[in-house]
Scaffold this motif. Structure first.
Motif, short mmCIF file in Angstrom:
data_model
loop_
_atom_site.label_atom_id
_atom_site.label_comp_id
_atom_site.label_asym_id
_atom_site.label_seq_id
_atom_site.Cartn_x
_atom_site.Cartn_y
_atom_site.Cartn_z
N GLY A 193 3.37 7.34 5.75
CA GLY A 193 3.76 6.05 6.32
C GLY A 193 3.99 6.26 7.81
N ALA A 194 4.86 7.22 8.11
CA ALA A 194 4.99 7.65 9.50
C ALA A 194 3.73 8.40 9.90
CB ALA A 194 6.22 8.52 9.68
N LEU A 195 3.24 9.28 8.99
CA LEU A 195 1.98 9.99 9.20
C LEU A 195 0.89 9.38 8.35
CD1 LEU A 195 2.98 13.78 9.28
CD2 LEU A 195 3.15 12.06 11.08
N SER A 196 -0.34 9.65 8.72
CA SER A 196 -1.48 9.13 7.98
C SER A 196 -1.73 9.95 6.73
CB SER A 196 -2.73 9.16 8.86
OG SER A 196 -3.09 10.51 9.17
N ALA A 224 6.25 -2.83 10.25
CA ALA A 224 5.45 -3.64 9.33
C ALA A 224 3.97 -3.28 9.40
CB ALA A 224 5.65 -5.13 9.66
N ALA A 225 3.49 -2.95 10.60
CA ALA A 225 2.06 -2.63 10.76
C ALA A 225 1.67 -1.38 9.98
CB ALA A 225 1.75 -2.43 12.24
N LYS A 226 2.63 -0.49 9.74
CA LYS A 226 2.33 0.74 8.99
C LYS A 226 2.63 0.59 7.50
CE LYS A 226 2.84 4.41 12.44
NZ LYS A 226 3.51 5.69 12.73
N ASN A 227 3.28 -0.48 7.12
CA ASN A 227 3.70 -0.66 5.73
C ASN A 227 2.59 -1.34 4.94
OD1 ASN A 227 5.20 -0.77 3.39
ND2 ASN A 227 6.45 -2.52 4.05
N THR A 228 1.57 -0.57 4.61
CA THR A 228 0.43 -1.08 3.85
C THR A 228 0.82 -1.28 2.39
OG1 THR A 228 -0.35 1.13 3.25
CG2 THR A 228 -1.09 0.23 5.37
N PRO A 229 0.03 -2.04 1.62
CA PRO A 229 0.34 -2.21 0.19
C PRO A 229 0.46 -0.87 -0.55
CG PRO A 229 -1.28 -3.83 0.87
CD PRO A 229 -1.08 -2.91 2.05
N GLU A 230 -0.38 0.10 -0.19
CA GLU A 230 -0.31 1.40 -0.85
C GLU A 230 1.01 2.10 -0.55
OE1 GLU A 230 -3.13 5.34 -1.21
OE2 GLU A 230 -2.74 4.51 0.79
N ILE A 231 1.41 2.10 0.71
CA ILE A 231 2.66 2.75 1.10
C ILE A 231 3.85 2.01 0.47
CG2 ILE A 231 4.19 3.19 3.07
CD1 ILE A 231 1.62 3.77 4.69
N PRO A 261 5.28 -4.98 0.86
CA PRO A 261 4.36 -4.58 1.92
C PRO A 261 4.42 -5.52 3.12
CG PRO A 261 3.16 -5.71 0.18
CD PRO A 261 4.59 -5.58 -0.30
N HIS A 262 3.90 -5.05 4.25
CA HIS A 262 3.72 -5.83 5.48
C HIS A 262 5.03 -6.34 6.08
CE1 HIS A 262 -0.48 -5.55 4.54
NE2 HIS A 262 -0.38 -6.31 3.47
N VAL A 263 6.13 -5.67 5.77
CA VAL A 263 7.40 -6.00 6.41
C VAL A 263 8.00 -4.69 6.93
CG1 VAL A 263 7.86 -8.01 4.95
CG2 VAL A 263 8.72 -5.76 4.25
N SER A 264 8.78 -4.78 7.99
CA SER A 264 9.46 -3.59 8.50
C SER A 264 10.51 -3.13 7.49
CB SER A 264 10.11 -3.88 9.85
OG SER A 264 9.13 -4.15 10.83
N VAL A 265 10.51 -1.84 7.20
CA VAL A 265 11.42 -1.27 6.20
C VAL A 265 12.47 -0.44 6.92
CG1 VAL A 265 11.64 0.19 4.17
CG2 VAL A 265 9.61 -1.24 4.47
N LEU A 266 13.71 -0.81 6.76
CA LEU A 266 14.82 -0.12 7.42
C LEU A 266 15.63 0.66 6.39
CD1 LEU A 266 16.08 -3.06 9.66
CD2 LEU A 266 14.33 -1.36 10.19
N SER A 267 15.86 1.94 6.66
CA SER A 267 16.74 2.73 5.82
C SER A 267 18.18 2.48 6.25
CB SER A 267 16.43 4.22 5.95
OG SER A 267 15.09 4.49 5.65
N PRO A 268 19.09 2.31 5.28
CA PRO A 268 20.50 2.16 5.67
C PRO A 268 21.01 3.40 6.39
CG PRO A 268 20.15 1.59 3.34
CD PRO A 268 18.90 2.25 3.83
N ALA A 269 22.09 3.24 7.12
CA ALA A 269 22.68 4.40 7.82
C ALA A 269 23.30 5.39 6.85
CB ALA A 269 23.72 3.91 8.83
#
Length: 517
Positions: free
Chosen positions: A167-170, A259-266, A274-282
């Motif tokens: 996700g961060a990496l290809s 969001a741009a990196k959050n593909t349906p597969e990821i 998918p297609h939304v920015s995903v934030l990890s809690p602190a």
């Protein structure tokens, strides 16, 4: 300029030049003969670089990439621009980066004209050699992780791939890293993005990192799911479980998947939309204090069938880590390992204030963790791993001197893959196809070639570590002595790691004003 526009604009200009030359020659215009060599050179260069698989940048950008490499060779100023800046703009050792490239390509690794020019600058470090060196084999550079509460101990290399998520990496970058781990017999940390098919494809050993978002082991509400965790932990490739409390590059702040990196597969792998920015809690919601964390670690160990379980943190307050040690003693639950992530560690994206001003640097944090584990008689139960700008064999030896047992490297492995530190990690436009989900870019990463480079970097660095230890008279990793590693404090004062990092002694030395002046 958008990378797609830039690439296709160059292709179009080359095509138009070819057409123009052909028309001029057809019409008998002598100017066509003048431009013909240029047109042929550009066309042949483009075709050649698109077909080769050694240089991802040239494969993705046959003309523009070639221009970059040409500029590097023209003047020292250009070489300094490309090779002496770190990802955050701060000074970086050009020789270290050159060493990574040389080791990854398995070529000559010697340098001319002696040592660096900064030996009398504050902060310069070196190791004391012996007149009676010993033989150290690279094969011995391993450590067993797993205490008496662990049913499946893991024989780990002293150097492993640090946490970087799919996700961060290809997908091709993940495949190359894992393939390199398989070839070299070392471990690949998944990062908190979960275990993807690309982590499993080549069969390399995995350290599965569980972050605050519980990606890959969460239910529909985002809470930890024991059932989903147990199913993934059962994979034979998963050798250890790492519970992530905080990250050195941005401690106290969760990760971000744009969001741009959050593909349906990821999204399916992480079990998010998918297609939304995903934030990890602190922080984690499965536990809220050290005692609950110990219970959670014990449950992960049981659910995984007794595999080694540990946690990762960037040290903030010494008192908090001492409270964790107290919880270990009082509960009788011992993690198999602790990963200490230094604040100097890298990331694809982080707020400037967090990168520069939050978290403890690696060597200070490592000394605190090891000293407290020894104070509470826990070091024999808990292995200590370290991460944070670890690139060379000397970096690893310094960690061993402070009581660490093994290391992670992210920066070194990324450079071995072909990273040019283009500072596009969070944009989706990584020109070498490593930190992007754009197929037109990540397909330029030739896994067959890059996994060999990753394995080469690991093998050559471990070999260098063995040679360094032998030169200093240390037959095993456990015998590396902090008294043999020195740091220059100022022009006339030098202290050993033992002087600096011994509890009380180092603090007393640094409180002496004569040292700081």
């Amino acid at each position: 300029m958008n990378h797609r526009i830039a690439r296709w604009a160059v292709y179009l200009l080359c095509f138009l030049l070819d057409v123009t030359v052909a028309v001029w020659l057809w019409n008998g215009n002598t100017s066509g003969w003048i431009l013909l060599p240029v047109a042929l050179a550009l066309t042949i260069t483009t075709i050649y670089h698109r077909l080769q698989n050694k240089h991802t940048l040239l494969r993705n950008y046959p003309v523009l990439g070639g221009l970059r490499y040409l500029l590097e060779q023209i003047r020292p100023e250009m070489r300094q621009y490309f090779f002496e800046s770190d990802t955050d703009g701060r000074p970086f050792n050009r020789r270290q980066r050159a060493v990574v490239y040389q080791r990854a390509k398995d070529v000559k690794q010697t340098v001319a004209f002696g040592a660096l020019d900064n030996m009398y600058d504050p902060g310069y470090e070196w190791a004391a050699h012996t007149s009676f060196p010993v033989k150290v084999t690279p094969e011995s550079m391993r450590v067993t992780i797993g205490n008496e509460q662990c049913a499946q101990p893991y024989d780990a290399s002293l150097l492993n791939i640090s946490a970087m998520s799919y996700g961060a990496l290809s997908k091709t970058a993940i495949q190359a890293l894992n393939g390199g781990a398989k070839l070299g017999g070392f471990a690949h940390n998944t990062g908190e993005g979960g275990v993807s098919p690309y982590h499993l494809q080549h069969g390399g050993d995995l350290i599965w990192q569980i972050g605050t978002g519980y990606f890959g082991c969460r239910d529909d509400e985002g809470n930890f799911s024991p059932e989903v965790f147990a199913a993934t932990a059962a994979h034979p490739e998963v050798k250890m479980i790492e519970l992530k409390l905080s990250q050195g590059a941005k401690p106290g702040k969760g990760g971000v998947l744009p969001a741009a990196k959050n593909t349906p597969e990821i999204a399916a792998i992480r079990k998010v939309k998918p297609h939304v920015s995903v934030l990890s809690p602190a922080g984690h919601n499965a536990f809220s204090n050290a005692y609950e964390m110990m219970a959670f670690i014990q449950s992960l160990r049981k659910l995984s069938g007794g595999k080694p379980v540990g946690f990762k943190l960037c040290v903030g307050r010494e008192s908090e880590f001492e409270a964790i040690c107290t919880a270990m003693v009082n509960t009788g639950i011992y993690p198999d390992f602790i990963t200490v992530d230094g604040a100097e560690g890298g990331t694809g994206a982080a707020p400037l204030e967090f990168t520069d001003s939050i978290g403890m640097p690696l060597y200070d944090a490592l000394a605190i963790v090891v000293n407290l584990l020894k104070k509470y008689d826990l070091k024999k139960q808990v292995r200590v791993l370290a991460s944070g700008k670890i690139i060379t064999g000397f970096d690893i030896m310094k960690v061993l001197a402070l009581g660490g047992d093994a290391c992670y490297s992210a920066r070194g492995m990324m450079l071995a893959l072909g990273c040019i530190q283009a500072l596009q990690c969070d944009s989706g436009s990584c020109p070498v196809g490593i930190a992007t989900q754009d197929p037109s870019l990540y397909q330029g990463v030739e896994v067959t070639d890059k996994k060999v480079r990753v394995a080469n970097f690991h093998r050559n660095t471990i070999y260098a570590l063995a040679e360094l230890m032998g030169a200093c008279g240390f037959a095993t990793a456990e015998k590396v002595d902090p008294a043999a590693v020195y740091r220059r404090i100022n022009r006339t004062l030098v202290l050993s790691y033992k002087d600096i990092y011994t509890p009380g002694k180092g603090l007393q030395l640094y409180q002496d004003n004569s040292i700081n002046n």
